[in-house]
Design a protein around this motif. Structure first.
Motif, PDB file in Angstrom:
ATOM      1  N   PHE A 554       1.032  -1.277  -0.109  1.00  0.00           N
ATOM      2  CA  PHE A 554      -0.071   0.195  -0.063  1.00  0.00           C
ATOM      3  C   PHE A 554       0.802   1.318  -0.306  1.00  0.00           C
ATOM      4  O   PHE A 554       0.435   2.407   0.462  1.00  0.00           O
ATOM      5  CB  PHE A 554      -1.013  -0.054   1.325  1.00  0.00           C
ATOM      6  CG  PHE A 554      -1.973  -1.123   0.939  1.00  0.00           C
ATOM      7  CD1 PHE A 554      -3.067  -0.954   0.088  1.00  0.00           C
ATOM      8  CD2 PHE A 554      -1.938  -2.239   1.626  1.00  0.00           C
ATOM      9  CE1 PHE A 554      -4.033  -1.920  -0.228  1.00  0.00           C
ATOM     10  CE2 PHE A 554      -2.954  -3.217   1.564  1.00  0.00           C
ATOM     11  CZ  PHE A 554      -3.910  -3.185   0.639  1.00  0.00           C
ATOM     12  N   LEU A 555       2.056   0.913  -0.269  1.00  0.00           N
ATOM     13  CA  LEU A 555       2.935   2.224  -0.966  1.00  0.00           C
ATOM     14  C   LEU A 555       2.935   2.438  -2.054  1.00  0.00           C
ATOM     15  O   LEU A 555       3.658   3.406  -2.610  1.00  0.00           O
ATOM     16  CB  LEU A 555       4.279   2.012  -0.141  1.00  0.00           C
ATOM     17  CG  LEU A 555       4.364   2.263   1.396  1.00  0.00           C
ATOM     18  CD1 LEU A 555       5.872   2.212   1.646  1.00  0.00           C
ATOM     19  CD2 LEU A 555       4.084   3.721   1.823  1.00  0.00           C
ATOM     20  N   GLN A 556       2.561   1.227  -2.921  1.00  0.00           N
ATOM     21  CA  GLN A 556       2.777   1.185  -4.371  1.00  0.00           C
ATOM     22  C   GLN A 556       1.810   1.983  -5.054  1.00  0.00           C
ATOM     23  O   GLN A 556       0.723   2.124  -4.942  1.00  0.00           O
ATOM     24  CB  GLN A 556       2.639  -0.118  -4.849  1.00  0.00           C
ATOM     25  CG  GLN A 556       3.563  -1.053  -4.510  1.00  0.00           C
ATOM     26  CD  GLN A 556       3.614  -2.495  -4.756  1.00  0.00           C
ATOM     27  OE1 GLN A 556       2.669  -2.986  -5.555  1.00  0.00           O
ATOM     28  NE2 GLN A 556       4.294  -3.438  -3.963  1.00  0.00           N
ATOM     29  N   PRO A 557       2.215   3.013  -5.960  1.00  0.00           N
ATOM     30  CA  PRO A 557       1.161   3.998  -6.764  1.00  0.00           C
ATOM     31  C   PRO A 557       0.147   3.125  -7.489  1.00  0.00           C
ATOM     32  O   PRO A 557      -0.912   3.695  -7.256  1.00  0.00           O
ATOM     33  CB  PRO A 557       1.897   4.684  -7.747  1.00  0.00           C
ATOM     34  CG  PRO A 557       3.394   4.724  -7.020  1.00  0.00           C
ATOM     35  CD  PRO A 557       3.517   3.250  -6.196  1.00  0.00           C
ATOM     36  N   LEU A 560      -2.767   2.314  -4.773  1.00  0.00           N
ATOM     37  CA  LEU A 560      -3.531   3.560  -4.401  1.00  0.00           C
ATOM     38  C   LEU A 560      -4.281   3.878  -5.566  1.00  0.00           C
ATOM     39  O   LEU A 560      -5.161   4.688  -5.177  1.00  0.00           O
ATOM     40  CB  LEU A 560      -2.199   4.645  -4.075  1.00  0.00           C
ATOM     41  CG  LEU A 560      -1.320   4.390  -2.789  1.00  0.00           C
ATOM     42  CD1 LEU A 560      -0.649   5.275  -2.340  1.00  0.00           C
ATOM     43  CD2 LEU A 560      -2.096   3.459  -1.522  1.00  0.00           C
ATOM     44  N   HIS A 561      -3.813   3.973  -6.740  1.00  0.00           N
ATOM     45  CA  HIS A 561      -4.586   4.446  -7.797  1.00  0.00           C
ATOM     46  C   HIS A 561      -5.749   3.745  -7.843  1.00  0.00           C
ATOM     47  O   HIS A 561      -7.026   4.150  -8.060  1.00  0.00           O
ATOM     48  CB  HIS A 561      -3.941   4.585  -9.118  1.00  0.00           C
ATOM     49  CG  HIS A 561      -3.077   5.627  -9.260  1.00  0.00           C
ATOM     50  ND1 HIS A 561      -3.506   6.694  -9.602  1.00  0.00           N
ATOM     51  CD2 HIS A 561      -1.690   5.498  -9.741  1.00  0.00           C
ATOM     52  CE1 HIS A 561      -2.440   7.742  -9.882  1.00  0.00           C
ATOM     53  NE2 HIS A 561      -1.202   7.109  -9.825  1.00  0.00           N
ATOM     54  N   ARG A 565      -9.747   5.255  -7.584  1.00  0.00           N
ATOM     55  CA  ARG A 565     -10.791   5.074  -8.522  1.00  0.00           C
ATOM     56  C   ARG A 565     -12.066   4.475  -7.872  1.00  0.00           C
ATOM     57  O   ARG A 565     -13.139   4.733  -8.167  1.00  0.00           O
ATOM     58  CB  ARG A 565     -10.401   4.106  -9.818  1.00  0.00           C
ATOM     59  CG  ARG A 565      -9.379   4.816 -10.520  1.00  0.00           C
ATOM     60  CD  ARG A 565      -8.984   3.924 -11.846  1.00  0.00           C
ATOM     61  NE  ARG A 565      -8.322   2.628 -11.423  1.00  0.00           N
ATOM     62  CZ  ARG A 565      -7.219   2.222 -11.478  1.00  0.00           C
ATOM     63  NH1 ARG A 565      -6.331   3.354 -11.595  1.00  0.00           N
ATOM     64  NH2 ARG A 565      -6.803   1.125 -11.459  1.00  0.00           N
ATOM     65  N   LEU A 566     -11.926   3.384  -7.068  1.00  0.00           N
ATOM     66  CA  LEU A 566     -12.965   2.966  -6.074  1.00  0.00           C
ATOM     67  C   LEU A 566     -13.573   3.840  -5.242  1.00  0.00           C
ATOM     68  O   LEU A 566     -14.839   3.960  -5.200  1.00  0.00           O
ATOM     69  CB  LEU A 566     -12.392   1.717  -5.086  1.00  0.00           C
ATOM     70  CG  LEU A 566     -13.474   1.098  -4.168  1.00  0.00           C
ATOM     71  CD1 LEU A 566     -14.516   0.562  -5.199  1.00  0.00           C
ATOM     72  CD2 LEU A 566     -12.482   0.069  -3.435  1.00  0.00           C
ATOM     73  N   GLN A 567     -12.767   4.801  -4.538  1.00  0.00           N
ATOM     74  CA  GLN A 567     -13.429   5.819  -3.988  1.00  0.00           C
ATOM     75  C   GLN A 567     -14.238   6.728  -4.742  1.00  0.00           C
ATOM     76  O   GLN A 567     -15.498   7.271  -4.412  1.00  0.00           O
ATOM     77  CB  GLN A 567     -12.326   6.593  -2.967  1.00  0.00           C
ATOM     78  CG  GLN A 567     -11.858   5.886  -1.768  1.00  0.00           C
ATOM     79  CD  GLN A 567     -10.813   6.864  -1.258  1.00  0.00           C
ATOM     80  OE1 GLN A 567      -9.523   6.429  -1.358  1.00  0.00           O
ATOM     81  NE2 GLN A 567     -11.225   7.646  -0.408  1.00  0.00           N
ATOM     82  N   GLN A 568     -13.717   6.931  -5.588  1.00  0.00           N
ATOM     83  CA  GLN A 568     -14.634   7.774  -6.804  1.00  0.00           C
ATOM     84  C   GLN A 568     -15.952   7.411  -7.167  1.00  0.00           C
ATOM     85  O   GLN A 568     -16.856   8.080  -7.170  1.00  0.00           O
ATOM     86  CB  GLN A 568     -13.680   8.522  -8.115  1.00  0.00           C
ATOM     87  CG  GLN A 568     -12.661   9.067  -7.856  1.00  0.00           C
ATOM     88  CD  GLN A 568     -11.577   9.185  -8.866  1.00  0.00           C
ATOM     89  OE1 GLN A 568     -11.619   8.517  -9.969  1.00  0.00           O
ATOM     90  NE2 GLN A 568     -10.717  10.137  -9.028  1.00  0.00           N
ATOM     91  N   SER A 581      -9.344   7.459   2.766  1.00  0.00           N
ATOM     92  CA  SER A 581      -8.446   6.412   2.995  1.00  0.00           C
ATOM     93  C   SER A 581      -7.014   7.052   3.184  1.00  0.00           C
ATOM     94  O   SER A 581      -6.968   8.475   3.197  1.00  0.00           O
ATOM     95  CB  SER A 581      -8.554   5.469   1.656  1.00  0.00           C
ATOM     96  OG  SER A 581      -7.941   6.244   0.461  1.00  0.00           O
ATOM     97  N   VAL A 582      -5.950   6.172   3.051  1.00  0.00           N
ATOM     98  CA  VAL A 582      -4.623   6.903   3.080  1.00  0.00           C
ATOM     99  C   VAL A 582      -4.301   7.617   1.764  1.00  0.00           C
ATOM    100  O   VAL A 582      -3.461   8.523   1.689  1.00  0.00           O
ATOM    101  CB  VAL A 582      -3.428   5.558   3.246  1.00  0.00           C
ATOM    102  CG1 VAL A 582      -3.518   4.672   1.926  1.00  0.00           C
ATOM    103  CG2 VAL A 582      -2.180   6.001   3.150  1.00  0.00           C
TER     104      VAL A 582
END
Length: 851
Positions: A554-557, A560-561, A565-568, A581-582
């Protein structure tokens, strides 16, 4: 056995009195250890996987149960004014002094950081509102800063700027009510320019526990009073009526004492035991007293009369008690512990009430002064004679006789009407909506419901669910590192003791932190070593770094991308106001770390860039906030979803839509997800309860039918006995479906009560009918007699039980109101079906029943 119990009662009345008194007193003392529990989490057993995972998530991500304090401006156009912000500051400072509050995680405008750029490549963390604003310039500065922090908007300040919130984490959710009251007391000292609200599931649940306890002390005595007055009207003798009241009160005290003494807490379900048992416990007494009043005459020997009455009624009373108990014992099959406890103790209470009735009523009757019995009988006869002389048509007996004639003359019409009713019910049942929400346990005008409504209008939501992502192959990565590391360590050329020490460290490693510790140990050993293989040491270091990078998923871009997208997608869904989220922390810090401009509000292009933003954040005043969204080893991450509704239906829809998105857009390799959060747990236990209730209802239905067939030695008579039960259950749930009333916890439990009590009336009616028919040898005469004392006793019982539950209608708690209303309806419907529909069916099937 029945004769032995009756003789014991008649021959040893004082022993019965003393034994009942001692048992009741001891049980009453056990009730002093009462502990109230309204935590919906306890609707699930402690071994439930969803509950275990939820609690593990709380520990791993340092999460706490939260109270939400809302501050809504009254007149000003914006919450950003000196007085309102000053009140937020004062109230936050007070909350920080309260015992039971987790001060480090209190969240409000005065205890969060304003993140801004100090200079390119450097971040400034300053308290947003370290003191009350002294000028409009201070207010403007705070407002501008807030607008730049996405994780503050709609969480701590409403999007319309009309309100602010303070999130109050509690160390123990059972202290929520006490903490909320302390906050309310302090609010009274603040300015009147704002309106304050307090809500959140912990305070709702704890408040319900307090009010539930109060309701227990009000409803049970009120029910006792209503039942007493009803029976006094029926039997005109305070002395005689005292007997069933003693039985009811003793039953309640003994059962509650045994439950509490056994160590069980009083949950919302078990809090209803007194109000359930109070009316049910007098049912058998009413049958006995009704027949005793009809058979006892001046000059007759009461000992012989009461013995004959109890012997005559023993069999139907036994079976009605057993079938009622079976209905409640069936709840033990549900996977919900509080429902199991409720079912067991109500079922046991019904059997206890039957035993006490058989033992106590005869002993009590023969102890009453004969003059009082004669006066009671004289009053009853005077009332009956007056009705006959005046030709009144509204007396109890006359009305029942009219019902009997109607049932005989219009049996086809009645059966046709009952069939339409069943069809109506079946269609309604298909429209039932399964839903629950602990906040809805309060009336709409309750301060918690009002606060919940207002804050969910202005903010992203006071209900939360957690979507937890985790690395699936963590153990495999560590095992592979251990295997390769052991080979490399043996080739480095360290001394035997150093090699053994390092290999032991590697073998014991289970996490990223352990791998880092092993790397540090290697550096220390290399520093002390006289000679070693640099190539092997470098390979070992490279392997560890590569493994750590793979573990720090969960440091990998790219990961996180995906979350971004899921949050959007999530925020576009109905009933969801926001998700955090982070990713939000990373993008906010990156913006001010790079340029301070919105174009840099994004995820860095490399894992090192992400790591740099999080290292910067850890120099803030609230570094612990990071660990609410990721674990320190970065193998797990949490998306906090804020919902404006805590209804199970809405939570279920959110899960369905998110899981559909994940199915269509697969997660990055080796990452899985799981649900946690209070809203999710409520959904889990609700679904388990519904499935469990259905299973228990069907099982109990089959058992009761078998009992009926055995009791009457006829499958056809057994089916007829199930008729009132079947129609009542179908009609009640059909009405629920047609009315739009949610199928929630109280409604689900009613199935057991419907099953247990609806069949009682049928047993008494059929058993008395068959006994009378055996004497009369004539169906017509038997039917006429059935609408005298037997129908009279059934109607009295229905009224006693139905009206006995009416005090619940005055309760401030919705589950109590629901139970009171529906139980009253259940009793009246089942009694009507028994004395109207059942005889019509019996007459239609006369030639089959005579065989």
């Amino acid at each position: 056995m029945s004769n032995q119990l009756i003789l014991l009662s008649l021959n040893r009345p004082k022993l019965i009195y003393v034994a009942l008194l001692v048992i009741t007193l001891v049980s009453g003392l056990l009730m002093l250890n009462i502990q109230v529990d309204t935590d919906p989490e306890n609707m699930l057993p402690q071994s439930e996987p969803a509950r275990i995972f939820h609690n593990d998530v709380k520990k791993e991500f340092l999460l706490s149960d939260m109270l939400v304090v809302g501050i809504k401006v009254n007149q000003s156009e914006s919450i950003f004014n000196q007085q309102s912000l000053a009140d937020v500051k004062l109230l936050t400072d007070f909350i920080l002094t309260l015992q039971g509050v987790k001060q480090i995680d209190v969240n409000s405008l005065s205890v969060i950081d304003n993140i801004s750029q100090k200079e390119p490549g450097s971040i400034r963390f300053e308290w947003m509102m370290p003191e009350k604003p002294q000028s409009t310039e201070d207010v403007t500065r705070i407002e501008s800063a807030v607008e730049r922090l996405p994780f503050v908007i709609d969480s701590l300040v409403s999007g319309d700027k009309k309100a602010a919130t303070i999130y109050v984490p509690v160390l123990d959710k059972n202290q929520s009510y006490q903490i909320a009251n302390q906050i309310r007391d302090y609010i009274a000292q603040l300015s009147k320019s704002n309106t304050y609200y307090i809500t959140g599931l912990p305070v709702a649940e704890d408040t319900f526990g307090v009010e539930m306890f109060v309701q227990m002390g009000i409803s049970a005595p009120l029910a006792a009073l209503v039942i007493y007055l009803l029976m006094l009207y029926f039997f005109r003798s305070p002395t005689l009526v005292a007997a069933p009241m003693i039985i009811a009160m003793s039953t309640v005290i003994i059962i509650m004492g045994l439950m509490i003494g056994a160590g069980f807490t009083v949950h919302i379900m078990s809090s209803m035991i007194p109000i359930f048992l109070m009316p049910i416990a007098v049912v058998d007494s009413v049958h006995i007293m009704s027949e005793f009043a009809d058979n006892f005459r001046p000059g007759t020997e009461r000992r012989g009369v009461i013995k004959q009455v109890v012997a005559h009624l023993f069999k139907p009373m036994l079976f009605t008690s057993v079938t009622s108990a079976v209905g409640f014992y069936s709840l033990i099959l549900t996977p919900i512990p509080p429902v199991q406890i409720f079912g067991f103790f109500v079922g046991s209470g019904i059997l206890l009430a039957f035993l006490l009735t058989i033992l106590f009523i005869p002993a009590y009757v023969i102890s009453i002064n004969e003059n009082r019995l004669y006066k009671m009988q004289q009053k009853l006869h005077e009332i009956q004679s007056l009705s006959q002389r005046t030709g009144q048509d509204d007396s109890e007996n006359t009305l029942l006789q009219k019902v009997g004639r109607f049932s005989q003359l219009h049996k086809k019409l009645i059966i046709f009407g009952a069939s339409l009713m069943v069809l109506f019910s079946v269609v309604g049942i298909q429209q039932i909506i399964i839903n629950d929400n602990p906040v809805r346990w309060f009336k709409a005008d309750h301060e918690i419901r009002v606060a919940d409504s207002v804050l969910n209008q202005h903010f992203a939501g006071t209900y939360d669910a957690h979507l937890v992502f985790q690395l699936k192959n963590q153990s495999e990565l560590i095992s592979a590192w251990q295997k390769e590391s052991t080979i490399l360590v043996n080739n480095i050329g360290l001394s035997a003791s150093q090699t053994s020490r390092l290999n032991q460290k590697i073998t014991e490693s289970t996490s990223t932190q352990d791998i880092v510790a092993a790397s540090i140990l290697l550096d220390d050993l290399l520093f002390d070593a006289e000679s070693f293989s640099q190539e092997a040491a470098d390979a070992m270091t490279a392997l560890s770094e590569q493994t750590i990078a793979s573990l720090n998923v969960f440091l990998q871009p790219e990961v996180l991308h995906y979350i971004e997208r899921l949050q959007q997608h999530i925020v576009e869904m109905d009933k969801i106001g926001k998700s955090n989220s982070v990713v939000d922390l990373v993008k906010t810090v990156n913006r001010d770390l790079v340029s301070g401009q919105q174009k840099d509000y994004r995820i860095p292009d490399s894992a090192n860039g992400v790591s740099q933003t999080l290292l910067q954040f850890q120099s803030s005043h609230r570094p612990q906030d990071l660990w609410h969204f990721v674990t320190p080893d970065y193998t797990k991450a949490l998306v906090w979803i804020q919902m404006t509704s805590g209804d199970n239906q809405d939570m279920s829809l959110v899960i369905q839509q998110i899981e559909q998105y994940i199915q269509q857009h697969p997660l990055p390799q080796n990452i899985s997800f799981q649900w946690a959060g209070k809203a999710y747990l409520n959904l889990v236990w609700q679904e388990k309860m519904v499935a469990g209730m259905m299973e228990s209802l069907l099982s109990a239905f089959v058992i009761v039918f078998i009992m009926m067939a055995v009791l009457f030695r006829s499958v056809l008579w057994g089916l007829l006995a199930m008729l009132p039960l079947t129609i009542t259950i179908l009609l009640m749930y059909g009405i629920i479906g047609w009315s739009g009333k949610y199928y929630d916890m109280p409604i689900a439990v009613l199935s057991a009560l419907t099953l247990g009590l609806s069949v009682d009336f049928a047993i008494h009616f059929i058993e008395r009918f068959r006994a009378t028919l055996k004497q009369q040898q004539d169906w017509q005469k038997t039917i006429v007699k059935m609408y005298q004392e037997p129908a009279n006793a059934i109607s009295r019982n229905a009224l006693v039980i139905a009206l006995g539950f009416t005090p619940l209608l005055l309760a401030p708690l919705v589950p109590y109101i629901t139970v009171g209303a529906f139980l009253a309806a259940i009793m009246l419907i089942s009694a009507l079906v028994t004395i109207v529909v059942l005889p019509a069916c019996m007459l239609m099937l006369k030639r089959f029943l005579q065989n």
